[in-house]
Enzyme design. Structure first.
Site, PDB file in Angstrom:
ATOM      1  N   ARG A 275      89.631  -1.633  52.161  1.00  0.00           N
ATOM      2  CA  ARG A 275      89.294  -1.597  53.580  1.00  0.00           C
ATOM      3  C   ARG A 275      89.104  -0.163  54.066  1.00  0.00           C
ATOM      4  NH1 ARG A 275      92.744  -5.091  55.592  1.00  0.00           N
ATOM      5  NH2 ARG A 275      91.246  -6.770  55.928  1.00  0.00           N
ATOM      6  N   ALA A 276      89.883   0.779  53.540  1.00  0.00           N
ATOM      7  CA  ALA A 276      89.762   2.165  53.972  1.00  0.00           C
ATOM      8  C   ALA A 276      88.381   2.727  53.659  1.00  0.00           C
ATOM      9  CB  ALA A 276      90.842   3.019  53.307  1.00  0.00           C
TER      10      ALA A 276
END
Length: 664
Positions: A275-276
């Site tokens: 997700r980062a």
């Protein structure tokens, strides 16, 4: 409707304003978490953001804000006829910390659903926030079950309401913005990761800037409309820039060079999951669009990392968020051999501009292995002790602790420690509803209505249900408790290896308290008195910091420690009477401070037993000869004594999970 404080009139807070504007340009960035001390314009800036968002086209009369260009086919108010549309300002919906589940997701009229087969649905805040902003002030204090509902809606872009087989679904895509004061506790990792960006805010220490803050606030309070009018030009300029950046966003190029920098940065800082990387890509693209560029540059990637990574690097609740900027620059330089904008034309994301840097990591790091220093004596120590004081010992490595819980059935705030009657959990029975029905017990309702069907003239297959027939399900789940640590810091505990083990055990119990959503407090005693090192709070990391700096030395005023803990519980009971307490006394059981120390300690302990306060004594006695004083203290408290080894979850010792009360 009151006039909001203008967004452009907020003094300073560059990171905060930039993060909010990036989400206005590209909602796909994923929202903002604003962390900071009280009184730093967190709520003011968030509430002002909605005025900068473009208007939203909606289907006329639709309670769920359907887009006329692509209405939701499953909309409860649908199907929608073409052509009936209008526009309205973007909404900012505020979720109160104490909101009910029905207020968040909406409410079904169960009585009409059972008797008429009608899905009578009253939309909640998730419906109101669709295509707008959902703002949660003090998001770290939100109840766990509401957090779960928010996570589901944010992940699926839809909200589901189900009551005994009756189901309603509607679209719910929103910009999630949360504010919090870290002193009041941290967020669950699952929710923390859902926020695309995070910023740390603090009040300026520059006198001139503080003067300007006060001047503008006083001017706004005297004449809100006039103050807003004076800033209307700046507000319009920013609004036009947001619209222009949104239009430019689809044509911004995120090349292979920028993608490699993003991937390398996330790998270098060991963030979990992917997700980062995605958030960084969208943020860097939004930064380029905000700056009016069609290419993503290395400076965009750097700024995106400073906004998207700090809160994703925490490995446990005692780690402060932050990013090593030197390491970030080295990584970007190593993987920045080519212009990121000259490679792949595919890959738009979201966009940005200049902003400040997150505050440096201020995690405590005091070296606990320095040599012992003498007692301060007269005037140097507020409470002189009978022996020399030693510098703080470093805590041993924490471990997974055994579960300690309060016996009986409580009714406190939702958590994960002790048994309690809750709104969520397994169904254990039924009762008549007190007020609005929230959880229907279908079988009990049918049993209540069945004997009256002939008298009510039932003629068809449907069940004739009256309000008196409805039954509320009673449920049993888990509650959070107040875990009050009473730690002996006297000379008898001061052996460095021994105190390190004690601190490691308390740190392990603090970590367990964090995971079980407890409040914690810390009372220490040494010398001639006891101190409340930390009043009851949800901030477990604050307790860990106080524990790390705890000095040792002097006599053992055990009675003073117990009496101070008893007073803390008395005051906390007035503030939160439903929250039950678990007292954890960490000591070897010796009592040497004050007159008749043993008798006084015994009488103080019996106060807890008389009030049936759940307690456990962590026996820190060591050596070949053991006096059993901690076990005797546990008996007088009406609790249980355990050794440091028995606290470990993987210990083979037979520690009973629930704290058993024994006769004094």
């Amino acid at each position: 409707m009151s006039t909001p404080f203008p967004f452009t009139a907020v003094v300073g807070q560059d990171d905060l304003r930039l993060a909010l504007l990036l989400n206005a340009v590209s909602p796909a960035v994923g929202g903002v978490l604003v962390r900071g001390e009280k009184g730093t314009a967190k709520s003011t800036a968030v509430r002002a953001l909605s005025a900068l968002l473009p208007e939203v086209d909606v289907v006329s009369g639709c309670r769920f804000s359907c887009d006329p260009g692509s209405p939701d086919p499953a909309c409860p108010d649908g199907p929608h006829a073409p052509g009936a549309s209008g526009s309205r300002p973007a909404r900012m919906v505020e979720l109160p910390v104490g909101a009910s589940e029905d207020r968040l997701v909406g409410a079904l009229d169960i009585e009409r659903a059972l008797s008429e087969g009608v899905k009578a649905f009253e939309p909640g805040l998730l419906a109101d926030a669709h295509r707008g902003i959902l703002y949660v002030d003090e998001v770290n204090l939100l109840h766990d079950h509401l957090v779960d509902l928010l996570l589901d809606a944010a992940a699926m872009g839809a909200s589901y309401v189900e009551r005994e087989g009756v189901s309603v679904r509607h679209a719910s895509r929103f910009l999630l913005v949360g504010t919090m004061n870290p002193e009041e506790g941290e967020l669950r990792p699952q929710l923390l990761d859902r926020f695309g960006l995070t910023v740390e805010v603090a009040a300026s220490r520059e006198p001139d800037q503080r003067v300007e803050v006060v001047r503008r606030r006083l001017a706004y309070d005297d004449d809100p409309a006039g103050f807003a009018a004076r800033w209307a030009g700046e507000e319009a300029a920013v609004r036009q820039r947001v619209v222009a950046a949104r239009a430019l966003l689809p044509s911004v190029r995120l090349g292979d060079g920028a993608l490699r920098q993003i991937a390398a940065t996330c790998a270098a800082f060991e963030v979990d999951g992917m997700r980062a990387d995605i958030v960084m890509a969208r943020t860097a693209t939004a930064l380029a669009a905000w700056a009016g560029r069609s290419d993503v540059l290395a400076e965009d990637v750097r700024q995106a990392a400073l906004l998207a990574l700090p809160h994703r690097r925490r490995r446990n609740p005692f780690d402060a968020p932050g990013l090593d900027e030197d390491k970030l620059d080295e990584t970007l330089e190593e993987f920045g051999g080519q212009d990121p904008g000259d490679d792949d034309p595919d890959g738009p994301g979201p966009g940005g501009g200049p902003g400040g840097q997150p505050e440096p990591d201020d995690a405590p790091g005091g070296d606990g292995d320095t040599a012992a220093r003498p007692e301060a004596g007269e005037g140097g120590e507020p409470r002189p002790s009978g022996a020399g004081e030693q510098s703080p010992a470093r805590a041993a490595e924490p471990f997974r602790a055994k579960v300690l819980s309060v016996p009986g059935l409580g009714e406190g705030a939702a958590g994960r420690r002790s048994r309690a009657r809750t709104e969520h959990g397994r169904t254990t029975g039924a009762r008549r509803p007190r007020g609005a029905l929230t959880k229907l017990h279908l079988a009990a309702t049918v049993r209540a209505a069945a004997p009256h069907q002939r008298a009510r003239g039932r003629s068809g297959p449907g069940l004739v249900v009256r309000r008196d027939d409805l039954r509320q399900a009673t449920r049993e789940g888990r509650e959070g408790n107040l875990v009050l640590f009473v730690v002996d810091a006297s000379g008898s505990m001061a052996a460095r290896q021994r105190m390190g083990a004690v601190k490691g055990a308390v740190l392990s119990l603090l970590l367990d308290a964090y995971q079980r959503r407890d409040k914690v407090g810390l009372v220490t005693f040494r010398g001639s008195a006891a101190d409340v090192a930390l009043p009851p709070t949800s901030s477990v990391d604050a307790a860990a910091a106080r524990l790390e700096s705890l000095p040792t030395g002097g006599r053992t005023p055990l009675a003073a420690g117990l009496l101070r803990a008893h007073e803390v519980l008395r005051v906390e009971r007035l503030r939160d009477p439903a929250r039950r307490a678990l007292v954890v006394v960490v000591t070897d059981g010796r009592a040497t401070g004050g007159p008749e120390p043993v008798a006084l300690a015994s009488r103080a302990a019996r106060l807890f037993a008389a009030e049936q306060v759940a307690s456990v004594v962590v026996d820190c006695e060591s050596g070949p000869v053991r006096l059993g004083l901690a076990g005797r203290l546990a008996g007088e408290l009406g609790g249980t004594a355990v050794t440091l080894d028995e606290l470990r979850a993987d210990s083979i010792a037979g520690l009973v999970k629930d704290v058993q009360r024994r006769a004094a």
